[in-house]
Scaffold this motif. Structure first.
Motif, PDB file in Angstrom:
ATOM      1  N   ASP A  38       0.819  -1.208   0.000  1.00 29.76           N
ATOM      2  CA  ASP A  38       0.000   0.000   0.000  1.00 29.76           C
ATOM      3  C   ASP A  38       0.858   1.267   0.000  1.00 29.76           C
ATOM      4  O   ASP A  38       0.519   2.261  -0.654  1.00 29.76           O
ATOM      5  CB  ASP A  38      -0.926   0.008   1.222  1.00 29.76           C
ATOM      6  N   GLU A  39       1.975   1.236   0.723  1.00 26.73           N
ATOM      7  CA  GLU A  39       2.863   2.408   0.755  1.00 26.73           C
ATOM      8  C   GLU A  39       3.491   2.647  -0.617  1.00 26.73           C
ATOM      9  O   GLU A  39       3.560   3.792  -1.087  1.00 26.73           O
ATOM     10  CB  GLU A  39       3.957   2.199   1.812  1.00 26.73           C
ATOM     11  N   TYR A  40       3.957   1.584  -1.239  1.00 28.10           N
ATOM     12  CA  TYR A  40       4.523   1.741  -2.583  1.00 28.10           C
ATOM     13  C   TYR A  40       3.463   2.212  -3.565  1.00 28.10           C
ATOM     14  O   TYR A  40       3.709   3.073  -4.420  1.00 28.10           O
ATOM     15  CB  TYR A  40       5.146   0.430  -3.067  1.00 28.10           C
ATOM     16  N   ALA A  41       2.268   1.656  -3.474  1.00 30.83           N
ATOM     17  CA  ALA A  41       1.187   2.032  -4.395  1.00 30.83           C
ATOM     18  C   ALA A  41       0.852   3.511  -4.270  1.00 30.83           C
ATOM     19  O   ALA A  41       0.676   4.206  -5.279  1.00 30.83           O
ATOM     20  CB  ALA A  41      -0.047   1.179  -4.118  1.00 30.83           C
ATOM     21  N   ALA A  42       0.773   4.010  -3.047  1.00 30.72           N
ATOM     22  CA  ALA A  42       0.441   5.425  -2.827  1.00 30.72           C
ATOM     23  C   ALA A  42       1.496   6.331  -3.453  1.00 30.72           C
ATOM     24  O   ALA A  42       1.170   7.335  -4.106  1.00 30.72           O
ATOM     25  CB  ALA A  42       0.317   5.703  -1.327  1.00 30.72           C
ATOM     26  N   THR A  43       2.761   5.971  -3.264  1.00 34.95           N
ATOM     27  CA  THR A  43       3.848   6.769  -3.829  1.00 34.95           C
ATOM     28  C   THR A  43       3.834   6.726  -5.346  1.00 34.95           C
ATOM     29  O   THR A  43       3.971   7.759  -6.024  1.00 34.95           O
ATOM     30  CB  THR A  43       5.206   6.261  -3.314  1.00 34.95           C
ATOM     31  N   ILE A  44       3.664   5.535  -5.901  1.00 40.19           N
ATOM     32  CA  ILE A  44       3.690   5.374  -7.358  1.00 40.19           C
ATOM     33  C   ILE A  44       2.530   6.114  -8.010  1.00 40.19           C
ATOM     34  O   ILE A  44       2.703   6.810  -9.019  1.00 40.19           O
ATOM     35  CB  ILE A  44       3.655   3.878  -7.723  1.00 40.19           C
ATOM     36  N   MET A  45       1.343   5.998  -7.455  1.00 42.44           N
ATOM     37  CA  MET A  45       0.185   6.670  -8.062  1.00 42.44           C
ATOM     38  C   MET A  45       0.330   8.187  -8.007  1.00 42.44           C
ATOM     39  O   MET A  45      -0.090   8.895  -8.924  1.00 42.44           O
ATOM     40  CB  MET A  45      -1.101   6.196  -7.397  1.00 42.44           C
ATOM     41  N   LEU A  46       0.960   8.685  -6.928  1.00 43.07           N
ATOM     42  CA  LEU A  46       1.206  10.129  -6.835  1.00 43.07           C
ATOM     43  C   LEU A  46       2.205  10.560  -7.899  1.00 43.07           C
ATOM     44  O   LEU A  46       2.018  11.594  -8.564  1.00 43.07           O
ATOM     45  CB  LEU A  46       1.727  10.481  -5.441  1.00 43.07           C
ATOM     46  N   LEU A  47       3.258   9.771  -8.086  1.00 40.64           N
ATOM     47  CA  LEU A  47       4.256  10.093  -9.115  1.00 40.64           C
ATOM     48  C   LEU A  47       3.640  10.058 -10.509  1.00 40.64           C
ATOM     49  O   LEU A  47       3.922  10.919 -11.355  1.00 40.64           O
ATOM     50  CB  LEU A  47       5.427   9.110  -9.025  1.00 40.64           C
TER      51      LEU A  47
END
Length: 258
Positions: A38-47
């Motif tokens: 979930d942490e990686y997903a949040a960062t990736i979607m923001l990028l």
């Protein structure tokens, strides 16, 4: 759009390819095996959002990793957030590169991916020098077969060890030097790192050419962030493509999604 992910020991590099196969954008994160899906997903979607890319546009995903725990993390991410079954580089995946290696399972996925890209864009035979956590040399013969290579400590790894294991030597920036003889501790260290690795790179490539190609010409290609400082200085490196691994991932994705 195709989402390519290269998971290294130090950094995770992402690339987005459009329908024409062009690299539409890329970014880099610090590798952290403790971060959750979930942490990686949040960062990736923001990028992706900051680059004007809607994750709903993603139609495929391909992953290479030298950090086994993160394969599960990113496979789960692809399924949960993008509703995609990713292509994960490993046994059973078509790469287009025959591997002539004692135990193919020992080879880092990124090394085969780099070989695939080098064959496509620079033709065989070739040598790929990847400036990552380790500095690797990967050799493709005239038949387009991966026959092995060389693994040496990476530049940043060596610099960090030099600083952390000595009482008085400072941290330094890794950059191109013009003079071998430094007139300060910092310039002496920079010179040692820069010219030391330049000599190692050319020395290893020269030995590879003598041993495998009987002294005949072979193209050497560099990739990885620090490869740029040796372009124009190395006697053997003729090409530099910082995103070689991403291009290789796209090629392998296409071979496995047709």
């Amino acid at each position: 759009m195709i989402f390519a992910v290269d998971i290294g020991n130090t950094n995770i590099v992402f690339g987005i390819f459009d329908k024409q196969g062009n690299l539409a954008g890329n970014c880099r994160l610090t590798t952290d095996s403790m971060r959750t899906t979930d942490e990686y997903a949040a960062t990736i979607m923001l990028l992706l959002k900051n680059r004007g890319i809607d994750f709903d546009q993603l139609s495929g995903m391909v992953i290479s990793s030298v950090v086994p725990p993160l394969v599960y993390t990113f496979t789960k991410l692809a399924r949960k957030y993008f509703d995609i079954e990713p292509v994960v580089i490993g046994p059973g995946i078509k790469t287009g590169v025959p591997v002539k290696f004692e135990n193919p399972k020992e080879i880092g996925a990124d090394r085969i991916v780099n070989a695939a890209a080098a064959i496509k864009y620079y033709k065989a035979p070739c040598i790929v020098v990847d400036f990552g956590t380790a500095t690797t040399f990967d050799v493709v013969n005239r038949k387009g077969e991966y026959i092995g290579g060389v693994i040496s400590p990476g530049i940043k790894l060596s610099v960090n060890a030099l600083h952390s294991k000595t009482a008085k030597l400072p941290e330094i920036e890794i950059e191109k030097c013009r003079k071998v003889v430094g007139n300060s501790t910092t310039s002496s260290m920079k010179s040692g790192v820069y010219f030391g690795y330049l000599s190692m790179i050319d020395g290893i490539i020269e030995k590879i050419i003598e041993e495998q190609f009987e002294g005949s010409s072979v193209k050497a290609v560099a990739t990885g962030g620090l490869g740029s400082i040796y372009i124009g200085e190395s006697k053997y490196i003729q090409e530099y493509e910082p995103n070689l691994t991403l291009y290789g991932l796209r090629l392998i994705y296409e071979k496995n999604s047709a």
